[in-house]
Design an enzyme around this catalytic site. Sequence first.
Site, PDB file in Angstrom:
ATOM      1  N   CYS A  86      -2.617  57.144  40.858  1.00 34.76           N
ATOM      2  CA  CYS A  86      -1.813  58.292  41.291  1.00 34.76           C
ATOM      3  C   CYS A  86      -1.317  59.077  40.062  1.00 34.76           C
ATOM      4  O   CYS A  86      -2.102  59.706  39.380  1.00 34.76           O
ATOM      5  CB  CYS A  86      -0.672  57.831  42.193  1.00 34.76           C
ATOM      6  SG  CYS A  86       0.082  59.176  43.153  1.00 34.76           S
ATOM      7  N   HIS A 176      -3.170  54.614  46.365  1.00 33.13           N
ATOM      8  CA  HIS A 176      -2.474  53.409  45.894  1.00 33.13           C
ATOM      9  C   HIS A 176      -3.218  52.156  46.368  1.00 33.13           C
ATOM     10  O   HIS A 176      -3.040  51.718  47.507  1.00 33.13           O
ATOM     11  CB  HIS A 176      -1.034  53.390  46.402  1.00 33.13           C
ATOM     12  CG  HIS A 176      -0.149  54.363  45.695  1.00 33.13           C
ATOM     13  ND1 HIS A 176       0.543  54.029  44.548  1.00 33.13           N
ATOM     14  CD2 HIS A 176       0.133  55.666  45.953  1.00 33.13           C
ATOM     15  CE1 HIS A 176       1.232  55.093  44.140  1.00 33.13           C
ATOM     16  NE2 HIS A 176       0.993  56.097  44.965  1.00 33.13           N
ATOM     17  N   GLU A 178      -2.648  49.170  45.493  1.00 28.76           N
ATOM     18  CA  GLU A 178      -1.771  47.999  45.488  1.00 28.76           C
ATOM     19  C   GLU A 178      -1.079  47.748  46.819  1.00 28.76           C
ATOM     20  O   GLU A 178      -0.566  46.640  47.057  1.00 28.76           O
ATOM     21  CB  GLU A 178      -0.727  48.126  44.369  1.00 28.76           C
ATOM     22  CG  GLU A 178       0.328  49.209  44.551  1.00 28.76           C
ATOM     23  CD  GLU A 178      -0.081  50.570  44.014  1.00 28.76           C
ATOM     24  OE1 GLU A 178       0.810  51.327  43.599  1.00 28.76           O
ATOM     25  OE2 GLU A 178      -1.291  50.883  44.020  1.00 28.76           O
ATOM     26  N   GLY A 231      19.769  22.906  42.983  1.00 28.63           N
ATOM     27  CA  GLY A 231      19.099  22.293  44.118  1.00 28.63           C
ATOM     28  C   GLY A 231      18.150  23.241  44.811  1.00 28.63           C
ATOM     29  O   GLY A 231      17.392  22.843  45.689  1.00 28.63           O
ATOM     30  N   VAL A 233      14.815  25.884  44.828  1.00 30.46           N
ATOM     31  CA  VAL A 233      13.462  25.703  44.308  1.00 30.46           C
ATOM     32  C   VAL A 233      13.370  26.148  42.850  1.00 30.46           C
ATOM     33  O   VAL A 233      12.779  25.458  42.010  1.00 30.46           O
ATOM     34  CB  VAL A 233      12.444  26.477  45.173  1.00 30.46           C
ATOM     35  CG1 VAL A 233      11.041  26.364  44.584  1.00 30.46           C
ATOM     36  CG2 VAL A 233      12.457  25.962  46.602  1.00 30.46           C
ATOM     37  N   ASP A 234      13.971  27.275  42.514  1.00 27.18           N
ATOM     38  CA  ASP A 234      13.836  27.836  41.168  1.00 27.18           C
ATOM     39  C   ASP A 234      14.417  26.905  40.109  1.00 27.18           C
ATOM     40  O   ASP A 234      13.750  26.549  39.136  1.00 27.18           O
ATOM     41  CB  ASP A 234      14.524  29.199  41.082  1.00 27.18           C
ATOM     42  CG  ASP A 234      14.028  30.173  42.130  1.00 27.18           C
ATOM     43  OD1 ASP A 234      12.926  29.944  42.669  1.00 27.18           O
ATOM     44  OD2 ASP A 234      14.738  31.145  42.417  1.00 27.18           O
TER      45      ASP A 234
END
Length: 520
Positions: A86, A176, A178, A231, A233-234
């Site tokens: 674009c 686009h 994406e 506690g 996930v990350d």
Amino acid sequence: MSTTAYPDTILIIDFGSQVTQLIARRVREANVYCEIVPFQSADEAFKRLQPKGVILSGSPHSTTDIGSPRAPQAIFDAGIPVLGICYGEQTMCAQLGGNVESGHDREFGRAFLDVQEDSPLFAGIWAKGTRHQVWMSHGDRVTSLPDGFTIIGTSPNAPYAVIADEKRKYYGVQFHPEVVHTPDGAKLLQNFVHRIVGVKPGWTMGAYREQAVEAIRKQVGSGKVICALSGGVDSSVAALLAHEAVGDQLTCILVDHGLMRKDEVQQVVEMFREHYNLPLILVDASDRFIGALEGESDPEKKRKTIGRLFIEVFEEEARKLGGADFLVQGTLYPDVIESVSFTGGPSVTIKSHHNVGGLPERMKMQLVEPLRELFKDEVRLLGKELGLPDSFIGRHPFPGPGLAIRCPGGVTREKLEILREADAIYLDEIRKAGLYDAIWQAFAVLLPVQTVGVMGDGRTYEFVCALRAVTSVDGMTADFYHYDMNFLGNAATRIINEVRGINRVVYDVTSKPPGTIEWE
């Protein structure tokens, strides 16, 4: 030699598009590493990363405006493939000697593209003479091409919809690729990175694990490390990576700030002490946090207060351990992206992430952020690689500031307890209905609003609870979950009957954008 840990890197230069992050997702899905950088720092990033190829994003700017953003000349001097999307196509044409004009027929939304020539960009996807759906969003358009370029695709309002200089491997698309509304877009981006740039699909979580462990060892050396374990996930994946890297140099610290979900503290302690044998210190700082937040209604101040107190507590615990040099955090790539302005001029921050914007400048420990290059779904894949059970990996995201940002208005112990119970019932109903894994994130919000109700023969005047559930791939965009009304009715009835202090339940049907997933 490249200074990045990933020699086969694609550089994405962001000119301010709202969907630049989706370009990165599509490239990562092709098992190729990429980084997004704002156009203001693209020159430095290009020298530092020495990418194999470059993608130029879209933009709200017009190429014809004086002072509109441009790509660094260095990328065109380097002899590497470039794909302009674009605005990226338009600035590439303008910079290489073509012409771009405003005021022509605009194209927004679905359009159909006619393939005029075969090209490596289309290989295995589109053939000459065929027509395909794409997604357009442009007001300007290319009106003449630079030397060496040919037209390989057209649309009714974009005669230069796809252009190519096959010799120099420069490509421009006016649509686009994406976004999901361009059905073959992901495959086109795969063709660019695999066939044209020539990068092999080597970006895997197994490879990332090895590189991350080595990077942690190199950064930390023989220093002492503490990990901010929540506690979630990350932080759990970050802790396991750090433990694999430095072993006994690591001590995990779980701060009970009084803002966690029901029974979560006990569950985390049992899992990491007993199952993973990680050295874990539990710090009860709930009085300190809730006292500092009491009566505070400004969401930015809440986040920054929580971030500041987190660091203060960690520094105090580090001193008790005889000092620590490094602090591990589970910061993710969307945290970094959302805390940086890519549009030029004064920064426009959506909201401070407590992992990023909430950190005090004079922190006495160095940050170790082994996940800051990953999107959420990639962290889950890495967790699986590290041996975390599916039931844990699939847990819904939970914000670092916890229930404080799900309690708009002033925070009190009483309101947190009401919210905690309502949230537990809501999640229990979701699990019983078999919907938990179909939903990206679900939670209750306690509104600073009270309404009149009737229970038994008495009048009530109690809080309103909002329920939120969204579907998403990476947290960058999200749609509200479309529940059956019977489910919502059952969940609301349980909450009102079982939680003292709530007499009304509503459901949030806002997507992201325009809203964010969390309310604060």
